[in-house]
Scaffold this active site. Structure first.
Site, PDB file in Angstrom:
ATOM      1  N   ARG A 135       7.156  -4.863 -11.860  1.00  0.00           N
ATOM      2  CA  ARG A 135       6.103  -5.380 -12.723  1.00  0.00           C
ATOM      3  C   ARG A 135       6.689  -6.313 -13.771  1.00  0.00           C
ATOM      4  O   ARG A 135       7.724  -6.019 -14.365  1.00  0.00           O
ATOM      5  CB  ARG A 135       5.387  -4.222 -13.432  1.00  0.00           C
TER       6      ARG A 135
ATOM      7  N   SER B 254      -1.809  -3.224 -12.376  1.00  0.00           N
ATOM      8  CA  SER B 254      -2.321  -1.925 -12.804  1.00  0.00           C
ATOM      9  C   SER B 254      -3.107  -2.045 -14.108  1.00  0.00           C
ATOM     10  O   SER B 254      -4.089  -2.775 -14.178  1.00  0.00           O
ATOM     11  CB  SER B 254      -1.160  -0.936 -12.925  1.00  0.00           C
ATOM     12  N   HIS B 255      -2.655  -1.352 -15.161  1.00  0.00           N
ATOM     13  CA  HIS B 255      -3.356  -1.353 -16.447  1.00  0.00           C
ATOM     14  C   HIS B 255      -2.690  -2.286 -17.452  1.00  0.00           C
ATOM     15  O   HIS B 255      -3.055  -2.286 -18.623  1.00  0.00           O
ATOM     16  CB  HIS B 255      -3.383   0.072 -17.017  1.00  0.00           C
TER      17      HIS B 255
ATOM     18  N   LYS C  64       3.213  -2.402  -5.951  1.00  0.00           N
ATOM     19  CA  LYS C  64       3.371  -0.987  -5.660  1.00  0.00           C
ATOM     20  C   LYS C  64       3.620  -0.873  -4.162  1.00  0.00           C
ATOM     21  O   LYS C  64       2.894  -1.461  -3.354  1.00  0.00           O
ATOM     22  CB  LYS C  64       2.121  -0.201  -6.081  1.00  0.00           C
TER      23      LYS C  64
ATOM     24  N   ASP D 133      -9.194   2.072 -14.257  1.00  0.00           N
ATOM     25  CA  ASP D 133      -8.254   1.045 -14.707  1.00  0.00           C
ATOM     26  C   ASP D 133      -8.303  -0.160 -13.769  1.00  0.00           C
ATOM     27  O   ASP D 133      -9.131  -0.229 -12.858  1.00  0.00           O
ATOM     28  CB  ASP D 133      -6.842   1.618 -14.842  1.00  0.00           C
TER      29      ASP D 133
ATOM     30  N   ASP E 179      -6.623  -1.332 -11.310  1.00  0.00           N
ATOM     31  CA  ASP E 179      -6.463  -1.240  -9.850  1.00  0.00           C
ATOM     32  C   ASP E 179      -7.017   0.053  -9.280  1.00  0.00           C
ATOM     33  O   ASP E 179      -6.753   0.384  -8.124  1.00  0.00           O
ATOM     34  CB  ASP E 179      -5.000  -1.435  -9.448  1.00  0.00           C
TER      35      ASP E 179
ATOM     36  N   ASP F 244      -6.612   3.329  -9.780  1.00  0.00           N
ATOM     37  CA  ASP F 244      -5.925   4.592  -9.513  1.00  0.00           C
ATOM     38  C   ASP F 244      -5.884   5.516 -10.732  1.00  0.00           C
ATOM     39  O   ASP F 244      -5.356   6.624 -10.647  1.00  0.00           O
ATOM     40  CB  ASP F 244      -4.517   4.367  -8.945  1.00  0.00           C
ATOM     41  N   ARG F 245      -6.456   5.078 -11.873  1.00  0.00           N
ATOM     42  CA  ARG F 245      -6.565   5.931 -13.059  1.00  0.00           C
ATOM     43  C   ARG F 245      -8.036   6.144 -13.396  1.00  0.00           C
ATOM     44  O   ARG F 245      -8.800   5.186 -13.435  1.00  0.00           O
ATOM     45  CB  ARG F 245      -5.908   5.278 -14.265  1.00  0.00           C
TER      46      ARG F 245
ATOM     47  N   HIS G  55      -4.031   9.569 -13.565  1.00  0.00           N
ATOM     48  CA  HIS G  55      -3.672   9.595 -12.146  1.00  0.00           C
ATOM     49  C   HIS G  55      -3.904  11.020 -11.641  1.00  0.00           C
ATOM     50  O   HIS G  55      -3.277  11.965 -12.123  1.00  0.00           O
ATOM     51  CB  HIS G  55      -2.199   9.238 -11.940  1.00  0.00           C
TER      52      HIS G  55
END
Length: 456
Positions: A16, A104-105, A114, A237, A239, A241-242, A324
Site C-alpha cells: 500500500r 482499503s480504508h 491484497k 469501508d 473495499d 471488508d470492514r 474485520h
C-alpha cells in the site's frame, strides 16, 4: 529487467502506498511479475483480479494484469467490486490465487494490493519476497490469456445463503466505496425496509471517508437512523471488508461488540468452539466467550494474521476491533463485511431482542477510541520495544502477542506499531472513568519516556 520498490509500501499484510509517489504503475507491473512467478513456481497457472472504486485503480489493475500475463499466468478479471467479492472468486472459481487492487480504508490518494495464494493470505515474508524477485529480475516468462467473469450476482446469492429470517428496518452506508452495487443488489432481495446511503461508487469519497472505525464517518448513518427511526444502521469501508454499526439510539457498535453479538448463536450451534479476536478487543468480549462456554484466543491485529490463525486453529469465527469479521463456519474463512451484515441480522433475529438491547447486555466498559500517534517509520517499532523493556523491568502484567498489552486492576492499555501507517496505535479500556484516566496517564508517561507525545 529489474525493479526496486519503495520499502514503505511493503506492509505486513499487503502492499500500500500513495499513487504517483511511493506507488506507481511500474510497481503494479512488478507486483504482477513477481506474484505470477511465485504462483507458477508453486504449480499454479490462473489468477483472479479485481479492483476497488479509487480513481487510479483501473490504471493499476491494467499494469498488474500486464505483469501477471508477462510471467505466464492466465488472468480472470472479475472487475470493479469489494475485496470480499475477489476473495469469493478465489474460493469458487478454478484459480490458484487472486489480487485485489485496493487502498482499503486509506485516503483517496492511496492504493495497493491484497493478495491470496492457494487459499492462504500472501503476507509478511511473501510480500517482501516480491521485492527480492524484482530487484534480481528473477521473473518467469510467458504469455498468459485474459478472460472476464461477471460474478456479482453469484456473490450476492451466496451472501443471501447466510440469511435466517427476520424483518428489520435498516440503514446501509456504503461510503461511495466499492461495496455499493453489491449492497444495492443484496438489500433488493432481503425482506424488511432498507434505506441506502452513498452507494454510487466515487473514488474521491465526496460525502465522508469510508472508514467505519472513525465515529465522525458515521454521522450521516446516525442521522438517517434517527430521522427514519430505524432498528439499526450498517456501514462499510472503501473495499467492503470492514463493517461498522449503530443501534437505534445512534450509539456505535465497534467490531469487538459486533463479534460479541455474533458469538452467541455460533456457540449455541457449535458448543466449546474457539473464537479468535485481536489484541485491541475488549475484555468484555473475552469474558462473554468464556461465559458462553467458548474458548478465546487473543491474536495479532491484521486481516492476514487473523485469517491465518483462524485457519490454523480451525476456528469457526474471528474478528477485530477494526470491523474485520471472519467466518469459517458456513462460509470460506475470509473477512466479508456484507456477509457479516447478513449474519448480524441473523443473530439479532435468533436472539429475539432488538440490537440495542443486545448491545446493552454486554459488560459495560469505558474505552478510548483507537488513537494513532504519527512517528517516523523507522522509529515506531523501537518505541514499542523500549516500552516493553521498561514494563518488563518493572514487573508489569504484559502480553506481547502484538506490541504490548498491559493489564492492571483498572483494566488494560495497548501500544503497538501500526502495520499500515508510520504511526503507533494506542487504546485503553477501563472498568470505570477514573480507572481509564489512570490507564491513559500510564500510556502518556511511557510515551514521554521514549520522546513521543500523544496529541490531545
Amino acid at each position: 529487467m529489474t525493479h526496486v520498490f519503495a520499502d514503505e509500501i511493503l506492509r505486513a499484510y499487503d502492499i500500500r502506498g500513495r499513487v504517483g509517489d511511493t506507488l506507481t504503475e511500474a510497481d503494479a507491473y512488478a507486483v504482477g511479475r513477481g506474484f505470477a512467478t511465485r504462483v507458477r513456481r508453486a504449480g499454479g497457472r490462473r489468477i483472479a483480479v479485481g479492483y476497488d472504486g479509487r480513481t487510479h485503480a483501473p490504471m493499476l489493475e491494467a499494469a498488474l494484469v500486464a505483469g501477471l500475463t508477462a510471467s505466464g499466468v492466465d488472468v480472470v478479471r472479475v472487475g470493479l467490486g469489494p475485496s470480499p467479492m475477489l476473495y469469493y472468486a478465489t474460493a469458487t472459481l478454478e484459480v490458484d490465487g487472486g489480487v485485489q487492487v485496493t487502498g482499503s480504508h486509506n485516503p483517496a490518494e492511496d492504493n495497493g494490493f491484497k493478495l491470496v495464494m492457494q487459499g492462504n493470505s500472501f503476507c509478511g515474508p511473501d510480500v517482501r519476497d516480491l521485492a527480492r524477485l524484482a530487484a534480481a529480475g528473477d521473473w518467469e516468462e510467458g504469455a498468459g490469456n485474459v478472460t472476464d467473469a461477471d460474478i456479482l450476482d453469484l456473490y450476492v446469492g451466496r451472501l443471501l445463503a447466510g440469511y435466517a429470517g427476520g424483518t428489520y428496518r435498516i440503514g446501509w452506508d456504503a461510503g461511495n466505496g466499492a461495496a455499493g452495487p453489491a449492497i444495492r443488489a443484496l438489500t433488493a432481495q432481503l425482506p424488511g425496509e432498507h434505506h441506502l446511503l452513498f452507494c454510487d461508487i466515487d473514488g474521491t469519497f465526496p460525502n465522508h471517508h469510508p472508514d467505519p472505525t472513525v465515529e465522525a464517518n458515521l454521522a450521516h448513518l446516525q442521522a438517517l437512523v434517527a430521522e427514519k427511526r430505524l432498528d439499526f444502521g450498517l456501514a462499510f469501508d472503501g473495499d467492503g471488508d470492514r463493517i461498522g454499526a449503530v443501534d437505534s439510539t445512534g450509539r456505535v457498535l465497534w467490531g469487538d461488540e459486533i463479534l460479541s453479538i455474533l458469538v452467541a448463536p455460533l456457540l449455541a450451534e457449535l458448543p466449546g468452539s474457539t473464537i479468535v479476536a485481536d489484541v485491541k478487543s475488549s475484555d468484555a468480549l473475552f469474558e462473554r466467550i468464556a461465559a458462553l462456554g467458548g474458548r478465546s484466543v487473543m491474536w495479532r491485529t491484521g486481516h492476514s494474521e487473523i485469517k491465518t490463525k483462524m485457519k490454523e486453529l480451525g476456528a469457526p469465527l474471528a474478528g477485530e476491533l477494526s470491523g474485520h469479521i471472519f467466518f469459517g463456519h458456513e462460509y470460506y474463512g475470509f473477512d466479508d463485511a456484507l456477509y457479516a451484515a447478513v449474519r448480524l441480522i441473523r443473530a439479532v433475529h435468533l436472539s429475539g431482542q432488538p440490537l440495542t438491547e443486545l448491545r446493552g447486555g454486554t459488560s459495560a466498559r469505558v474505552a478510548t477510541p483507537e488513537w494513532r500517534v504519527t512517528v517516523p517509520e523507522a522509529r515506531k517499532t523501537h518505541v514499542v520495544e523500549e516500552v516493553a523493556a521498561r514494563l518488563s523491568a518493572a514487573g508489569a502484567r504484559v502480553t506481547t502477542t502484538d506490541g504490548v498489552r498491559v493489564s492492571t486492576d483498572d483494566g488494560w492499555w495497548l501500544l503497538r506499531a501500526s502495520n499500515t501507517q508510520a504511526a503507533l496505535t494506542l487504546r485503553a479500556e477501563g472498568r470505570d472513568a477514573e480507572g481509564l484516566e489512570r490507564l491513559v496517564a500510564s500510556i502518556d508517561a511511557q510515551l514521554a519516556d521514549s520522546g513521543v507525545r500523544r496529541a490531545d
